[in-house]
Design an enzyme around this catalytic site. Structure first.
Site, PDB file in Angstrom:
ATOM      1  CG  HIS A   2      -2.029  -0.759   1.032  1.00 31.40           C
ATOM      2  ND1 HIS A   2      -3.139  -0.590   0.228  1.00 31.40           N
ATOM      3  CD2 HIS A   2      -2.372  -2.302   1.397  1.00 31.40           C
ATOM      4  CE1 HIS A   2      -3.984  -1.745   0.284  1.00 31.40           C
ATOM      5  NE2 HIS A   2      -3.372  -2.674   0.793  1.00 31.40           N
ATOM      6  CB  ALA A  45      -4.308 -15.942  -5.214  1.00 34.13           C
ATOM      7  N   GLY A  46      -4.412 -12.329  -4.945  1.00 32.19           N
ATOM      8  CA  GLY A  46      -3.506 -11.345  -4.436  1.00 32.19           C
ATOM      9  C   GLY A  46      -2.118 -11.512  -5.418  1.00 32.19           C
ATOM     10  CB  SER A  71      -0.503  -9.579  -9.850  1.00 28.94           C
ATOM     11  OG  SER A  71      -0.489  -8.259 -10.368  1.00 28.94           O
ATOM     12  CB  SER A  72      -4.567 -13.258 -11.942  1.00 24.80           C
ATOM     13  OG  SER A  72      -5.834 -12.743 -11.178  1.00 24.80           O
ATOM     14  CD  GLU A 131      -6.322  -3.410 -12.303  1.00 23.01           C
ATOM     15  OE1 GLU A 131      -5.521  -4.010 -13.265  1.00 23.01           O
ATOM     16  OE2 GLU A 131      -6.664  -4.070 -11.368  1.00 23.01           O
ATOM     17  CG  ASP A 146      -0.347  -5.381  -8.871  1.00 23.48           C
ATOM     18  OD1 ASP A 146       0.645  -5.129  -8.190  1.00 23.48           O
ATOM     19  OD2 ASP A 146      -1.413  -5.379  -8.780  1.00 23.48           O
ATOM     20  CE1 TYR A 156      -5.001  -1.191  -3.250  1.00 24.95           C
ATOM     21  CE2 TYR A 156      -6.262   0.594  -4.476  1.00 24.95           C
ATOM     22  CZ  TYR A 156      -4.882  -0.321  -4.364  1.00 24.95           C
ATOM     23  OH  TYR A 156      -3.949   0.075  -4.833  1.00 24.95           O
TER      24      TYR A 156
HETATM   25  C1  GLA Z   1      -3.003  -4.159  -4.872  1.00 21.78           C
HETATM   26  C2  GLA Z   1      -2.828  -3.203  -6.002  1.00 21.78           C
HETATM   27  C3  GLA Z   1      -1.424  -2.573  -6.101  1.00 21.78           C
HETATM   28  C4  GLA Z   1      -1.154  -2.313  -4.629  1.00 21.78           C
HETATM   29  C5  GLA Z   1      -1.354  -3.591  -3.584  1.00 21.78           C
HETATM   30  C6  GLA Z   1      -1.182  -3.177  -2.201  1.00 21.78           C
HETATM   31  O1  GLA Z   1      -2.491  -5.242  -5.283  1.00 21.78           O
HETATM   32  O2  GLA Z   1      -3.302  -3.391  -7.474  1.00 21.78           O
HETATM   33  O3  GLA Z   1      -1.433  -1.626  -6.926  1.00 21.78           O
HETATM   34  O4  GLA Z   1      -1.485  -1.424  -4.110  1.00 21.78           O
HETATM   35  O5  GLA Z   1      -2.770  -3.778  -3.784  1.00 21.78           O
HETATM   36  O6  GLA Z   1       0.401  -2.748  -2.175  1.00 21.78           O
END
Ligand code: GLA
Length: 387
Positions: free
Chosen positions: A36, A125-126, A128-129, A160, A172, A221
């Site tokens: 973040h 899953a975080g 970045s798909s 995005e 990402d 977010y």
């Molecule tokens: C998501 C967003 C990123 C980043 C993270 C947190 O993955 O896509 O740009 O802000 O959250 O670090």
């Protein structure tokens, strides 16, 4: 060529009745530290993964952009002439259309073509798909036209931000483009420059998927982006030169604590201390101090848990449990939060036992087996050339 590319060629033939002309790969990522901080113009240290999105392409001459997602088992198509005006519809294909639209806006013709997308990056899953999808589609639509890599990352982020409607930072898309095999990448999200951070020997990176994605995620977010803006406004009243939390120092925090509402203050404290942890982490990496790297991960998690408030019960359980397993150097949530994965630094040789221990503890507590991924830092997006 083994694995996804070969399969993709076969599916492409079945689907479109022709062979793909080119194939592009764009990786997902795991963020080691700097969470973040990207939209606050600070620092992040992600690695690109060997989990990736593959996009195969061939021209079709029928005036349509046709897309088939092997993961969704679903086809979508648009007339090329409608790309600039078609609206988003809250669907996976928004990422594809968003990228196509940004290419048109940037002055590139989108060719009449067939696209097949197939990803090994787990969704939700975080890892970045979505950035992997965006970047591989952008490369496929560009074909042999070259685009500056930074411009490519920025274009995908705009897709995005402006089309999908997610106000994400640059991390990402940037790491998907600039990833480096065997290394992490420290990105300065203000200057948009980076440095390669080779990872020390003797450690492994394991992602543990909590298998949950709480609905709260995307609204929280947006709230965090807004709260960070409020913190900047509060500091600016006395220091007008401050334009983002990147500029806020720990001295500022002490000075302005009484003038800031408690919530923006805690958000600012996370970002300021997290940027300092990134610097310390990169230093620790350079001197191969695995213990210090692990401790910084844990400190990052505590700050995300208590100051930034983007963790959740499942992620806290995974981190706390990991820290009791032999060979674990450190653990924290990674990505946006409210579910998704933890990133775990494990002393070499301990990963298999760690996976067994964490899976059984999580299953016992939540009744679900968390997927675990051994993360091998991989190269950034490129065409997949076959012989
Ligand atoms: C998501 C967003 C990123 C980043 C993270 C947190 O993955 O896509 O740009 O802000 O959250 O670090």
């Amino acid at each position: 060529m083994a694995g996804p590319p070969r399969l993709l060629r076969e599916v492409f033939r079945e689907r479109f009745g022709m062979a793909p002309e080119c194939l592009f790969r764009a990786p997902g990522r795991i963020n080691l530290i700097g969470e973040h901080t990207d939209y606050n113009l600070g620092f992040v240290v992600p690695v690109a993964l060997d989990l990736a999105c593959y996009t195969a392409v061939s021209s079709n001459g029928c005036g349509q952009l046709r897309v088939f997602s092997a993961n969704q088992n679903e086809a979508v198509e648009w007339p090329i002439s409608s790309i600039a005006s078609a609206p988003p519809r809250g669907h996976w294909s928004d990422y594809v259309l968003g990228v196509a639209r940004e290419l048109v806006r940037a002055g590139y013709d989108v060719p009449s073509c067939n696209l097949l997308v197939s990803s090994t990056v787990p969704t939700g899953a975080g890892l970045s798909s979505s950035a992997a999808l965006e970047v591989s589609v952008a490369l496929a639509l560009l074909g042999d036209r070259k685009m500056d890599p930074l411009e490519l990352a920025l274009l995908c982020r705009r897709a995005e931000n402006e089309f999908v409607g997610m106000p994400c930072g640059i991390m990402d898309q940037y790491i998907s483009v600039f990833g480096r095999e065997g290394a992490a990448v420290k990105i300065d999200c203000r200057s948009l420059e980076h440095e390669i951070v080779p990872l020390p020997p003797g450690m492994e990176i394991v992602a543990v998927n909590s298998m949950v994605k709480h609905e709260l995620g995307s609204s929280a977010y947006r709230d965090r982006v807004r709260e960070c803006g409020e913190a900047v406004d509060a500091v600016r009243r006395r220091r007008p030169e401050v334009t983002s939390l990147r500029d806020v120092t720990s001295t500022d925090l002490r000075t302005f604590a009484s003038e800031m509402a408690p919530v923006p203050f805690r958000r600012a404290r996370h970002v300021t201390t997290e940027n300092a942890r990134v610097e310390a982490f990169v230093e620790a990496c350079r001197r191969c101090d695995l213990a210090a790297m692990g401790e910084l991960l844990v400190a990052s998690h505590r700050s995300l848990q208590h100051d930034y408030e983007v963790s959740c019960e499942e992620l806290d359980f995974l981190v706390d449990t990991a820290l009791s397993v032999p060979g674990v150097l450190g653990a924290r949530m990674t990505g946006g939060g409210f579910g998704g994965c933890t990133v775990n630094l494990i002393a070499a040789g301990h990963a298999a036992a760690f996976v067994r221990a964490i899976q059984s503890a999580y299953r016992e507590r939540f009744g679900v087996t968390p997927e675990c991924y051994l993360c091998r830092p991989a190269a950034g997006a490129a065409e997949v050339r076959t012989v």
